[in-house]
Design a protein around this motif. Structure first.
Motif, mmCIF file in Angstrom:
data_model
loop_
_atom_site.group_PDB
_atom_site.id
_atom_site.type_symbol
_atom_site.label_atom_id
_atom_site.label_comp_id
_atom_site.label_asym_id
_atom_site.label_seq_id
_atom_site.Cartn_x
_atom_site.Cartn_y
_atom_site.Cartn_z
ATOM 1 N N GLY A 1 6.545 11.585 -14.075
ATOM 2 C CA GLY A 1 5.670 10.407 -13.483
ATOM 3 C C GLY A 1 4.177 10.667 -13.199
ATOM 4 N N GLU A 2 3.894 11.996 -13.507
ATOM 5 C CA GLU A 2 2.594 12.533 -13.134
ATOM 6 C C GLU A 2 1.567 12.152 -14.308
ATOM 7 N N PRO A 3 0.289 11.772 -14.014
ATOM 8 C CA PRO A 3 -0.570 11.298 -15.323
ATOM 9 C C PRO A 3 -1.207 12.628 -15.584
ATOM 10 N N THR A 4 -1.841 12.768 -16.952
ATOM 11 C CA THR A 4 -2.542 13.785 -17.443
ATOM 12 C C THR A 4 -3.664 13.014 -18.352
ATOM 13 N N GLU A 5 -4.381 14.003 -19.055
ATOM 14 C CA GLU A 5 -5.387 13.558 -19.952
ATOM 15 C C GLU A 5 -5.599 14.414 -20.972
ATOM 16 N N ALA A 6 -5.587 13.881 -22.292
ATOM 17 C CA ALA A 6 -5.750 14.540 -23.566
ATOM 18 C C ALA A 6 -7.157 14.254 -23.697
ATOM 19 N N ARG A 7 -7.912 15.287 -24.439
ATOM 20 C CA ARG A 7 -9.287 15.097 -24.638
ATOM 21 C C ARG A 7 -9.371 15.499 -25.994
ATOM 22 N N VAL A 8 -10.005 14.549 -26.749
ATOM 23 C CA VAL A 8 -10.189 14.520 -28.087
ATOM 24 C C VAL A 8 -11.612 14.406 -28.618
ATOM 25 N N ARG A 9 -12.010 15.520 -29.119
ATOM 26 C CA ARG A 9 -13.362 15.540 -29.607
ATOM 27 C C ARG A 9 -13.509 15.684 -31.127
ATOM 28 N N VAL A 10 -14.333 14.466 -31.721
ATOM 29 C CA VAL A 10 -14.543 14.454 -33.130
ATOM 30 C C VAL A 10 -16.030 14.540 -33.250
ATOM 31 N N SER A 11 -16.273 15.602 -34.535
ATOM 32 C CA SER A 11 -17.903 15.773 -34.632
ATOM 33 C C SER A 11 -18.075 15.549 -36.128
#
Length: 752
Positions: free
Chosen positions: A639-649
């Motif tokens: 039930g806990e939220p998290t965040e994926a970090r996507v970096r495109v260059s």
């Protein structure tokens, strides 16, 4: 209430789209307020489906009971009715209206709840990876007024999965409890049916779900194509890396006795790719359009295949027309302004589609009209730009492509050429100076359609001088989509072939070109959308020219000289691809010799595709984009939220068109669609779609050296330990040059 009264309600209150559905007694209702105003309509219909303003769809069960002639008891004023409840677990509303002996009116509303006495609710991920551990939560629900003792559940499945069960529980009246099952996923990667059987006293509930298991590591592929005959068997060396994941190797070997087989294989290959924009959607609908054209001129086609193709084409058409902009013309994601060359591609597609299904005539007319309005008055076409979503900026390439599609899609090309006389003359002059064989091929087709046969023949001769021994037409420097390498070669060679087929003198050039196109098949696909469409176009035209029956024969596959399976037979009536046996069990790390041998029979094209997973990333050294992905927190509680970090260059100092990044989400996490929609609104991304565990992000283009950071909100949904699929990024028109990053890992503890 009589039927004519129902008809009146329908005409006055129901949305317009409901009227055509009246005969089916099933309606799409637009939610405008309380359910009550649709009471009579719902009672009249056998079933109803409503769509609220927020987009959610609500299904209603059949009307349970209707009686317009109930009389109350004269002394008590009470009337009793009885009826059977449906199987739906939901809440029903009962409405009663009454008229007294003195004419007084009355009404009442009551709620009836339909409950299941005992049931189980499992929460299972749609996909997991080999080696994952799923802590499967199962809710056991008591819907009765009595206590249920010893409620328990068991999980049954066939496959490489080890199951550990939970302990029985007692359920109080109207209570629910939860059991956790441990599912340890083995190395066998395939879909598994999970059967959950729950028991409590005299009650039993059975729930079946499908769990898709994907292999570990990074996907890899080896593919070949060509022609096989009794005189010339096909021989290839298949080399797999030492780090190949055991059990991940799969082969697909097909021989194509008819163009239809190429098209259906192409479709099957392309539908595995993202389809979030107009052109990508066309990558499946265009092969289906050509397949339907083929059905009209050939007999013996499987009716099921024909029906399936019609269904896919119908869905694709409805999606395609949604990309028309409010100012007319078409754009990748349907936003102003329309793109001239893409609209030309759409016009060609819709015109071909007219031959096999009904297409909005008004849309076709305004699309052609919009393109004609884009003429710049100097023999070319305007190039309005929203952003970096351009295919190419080169005027000769763009003008040649748009003019060719306008003439190719015209009912009377010669008459259309007169209206476009300035543009035809401009292209003729540009082609004389051009050294780009792609432009020469477009011009050869356009001038032939315009009736300028001498100039068209001269261009065909120039193209013939550029053809190499392997059949490819060299000298192409740029196509409308900015493609390069083999994809550019396929586009140019297919266009040259279409031109040469107009002149018998170039029959030998056609044969060489078709050999190259056959050898370019990559599991039924020919590069990206444009190259695949043009290749299939050439294949269909070539089939119409030959119009001959196949010489019967047999074909068989060999690995290291050893025959596998039985020979596959074909004759003149064979339409579908010949699927040869899967030889993956005979392949492994290192090199193996794979052969296709034919006994008698006509020369036929074939494709060989070997897919596998490897633990070592295999990013292309020629990729123009970079990718980084990470999780803000990898150890979570359910039930806990998290965040994926996507970096495109953008790794270059040049503008890059149509970039794609795909984030592989671990099985126990769920994506927040509302946040993805917000990213589009804020123009962080141009579009997105979610395919299984993959979140696909699109950009029309990227500025030189641009870096884009995308935060993606995720929620820990199912306890367990998971590894997601590998993430990747690439340019849509150079998808052979991908950059890969390892699959994300996450551990989700069950909530207490």
């Amino acid at each position: 209430m009589a039927d004519d009264a129902f008809q009146k309600i329908e005409e006055e209150e129901a949305p317009r789209e409901m009227k055509s559905a009246r005969a089916r007694r099933s309606y799409n209702l637009d939610w405008r307020g309380d359910l009550g105003q649709w009471l009579y309509l719902r009672e009249f219909a056998h079933s109803a489906r409503m769509e609220r303003k927020d987009g959610d769809r609500v299904d209603f069960a059949e009307t349970l009971y209707w009686n317009a002639g109930v009389r109350t008891d004269a002394q008590t004023g009470v009337a009793e009715v009885s009826f059977a409840m449906s199987d739906s677990v939901t809440t029903f509303k009962a409405f009663a209206g009454a008229v007294g002996g003195d004419g007084a009116l009355g009404s009442a509303v009551a709620e009836l709840e339909s409950v299941q006495p005992f049931y189980a609710e499992p929460k299972l991920p749609l996909e997991v990876t080999s080696g994952d551990v799923v802590r499967l939560p199962v809710a056991l629900v008591n819907g009765t007024q009595a206590t249920l003792s010893g409620a328990s559940a068991r999980v049954e499945l066939k496959g490489d999965v080890k199951v550990t069960a939970g302990a029985p529980v007692d359920l109080a009246s109207s209570a629910r409890a939860r059991q956790l099952f441990s599912l340890e996923i083995g190395q066998e990667a395939r879909p598994v049916d999970v059967k959950l059987t729950a028991n409590a006293g005299q009650y039993t509930d059975v729930v079946t779900r499908t769990l898709s298991i994907k292999p570990r590591g990074f996907p890899g592929r080896v593919s070949f194509g060509g022609l096989v005959s009794a005189k010339a068997p096909a021989v290839h060396r298949v080399v797999l890396p030492e780090t190949v994941v055991p059990g991940s190797v799969k082969t697909s070997i097909a021989v194509y006795p008819a163009p239809l087989a190429n098209m259906t294989e192409s479709l099957a290959r392309l539908i595995q790719e993202p389809s979030g924009c107009f052109e990508q959607t066309s990558s499946t609908t265009y092969p289906m359009t050509m397949a339907q054209q083929y059905f009209q001129t050939h007999t013996g086609v499987d009716p099921k295949l024909m029906a399936d193709a019609r269904e896919k084409l119908e869905r694709g058409y409805q999606r395609l027309v949604g990309y028309e902009t409010s100012e007319k013309g078409y754009e990748w994601f349907g936003q102003n302004p329309g793109h001239e060359a893409l609209t030309a591609f759409g016009l060609l597609h819709f015109t071909d589609m007219v031959q096999v299904r009904e297409v909005d005539t008004a849309m076709l007319e305004r699309t052609r009209g919009w393109l004609m309005q884009q003429r710049d008055g100097q023999g070319g076409f305007k190039r309005n730009r929203r952003a970096l979503h351009v295919w190419v900026e080169d005027a000769d390439t763009s003008n040649a492509y748009i003019l060719w599609t306008l003439l190719e899609s015209a009912g009377r090309p010669a008459a259309q050429a007169q209206e476009l006389s300035r543009e035809v003359a401009s292209l003729k002059a540009a082609a004389k100076k051009s050294t780009n064989s792609y432009v020469l091929a477009l011009a050869a087709n356009a001038l032939a359609l315009a009736g300028d046969t001498p100039e068209a023949r001269a261009l065909m001769d120039r193209l013939a001088s550029q053809q190499k021994e392997d059949g490819v037409v060299g000298g192409a420097t740029q196509s409308i989509v900015g493609s390069s390498g083999e994809t550019l070669d396929i586009e140019t060679t297919a266009l040259a072939t279409l031109a040469w087929m107009r002149e018998p003198a170039h029959a030998l050039n056609v044969q060489r070109a078709m050999k190259f196109i056959a050898e370019s098949s990559d599991g039924g696909r020919y590069g990206a959308t444009q190259s695949t469409v043009l290749a299939l176009r050439a294949i269909i035209a070539y089939d119409k020219q030959r119009a001959s029956r196949l010489v019967p024969g047999r074909v068989r596959v060999y690995v290291e000289g050893r025959p596998v399976g039985e020979p596959m037979r074909f004759d003149g009536s064979t339409q579908e691809a010949l699927k040869l046996p899967d030889v993956s069990a005979l392949l492994g790390p290192g090199e193996r010799k794979l052969e296709l041998r034919m006994d008698d029979g006509a020369e036929l094209p074939y494709s060989v595709e070997v897919t596998y997973n490897t633990l070592t990333p295999a990013s292309s050294k020629d990729t123009q984009v970079a990718l980084e992905v990470s999780l803000a927190k990898a150890e979570l509680i359910e039930g806990e939220p998290t965040e994926a970090r996507v970096r495109v260059s953008n790794r270059t100092d040049q503008k890059l068109p149509t970039a794609v990044a795909i984030l592989g989400v671990p099985g126990g996490l769920e994506v927040r669609h509302d946040q993805l929609k917000e990213l589009v609104k804020r123009q962080v991304v141009d579009a997105y779609e979610v395919l299984g565990r993959d979140v696909v992000l699109y950009w029309r283009g990227m500025e030189p050296n641009k870096r884009i950071d995308v935060p993606l909100s995720l929620v820990a949904a199912v306890p367990g330990t998971y590894t997601g699929p590998a993430s990747r990024a690439y340019l849509y028109y150079a998808d052979e040059h991908k950059v890969w990053t390892p699959g994300l890992k996450v551990s989700i503890a069950p909530k207490q």
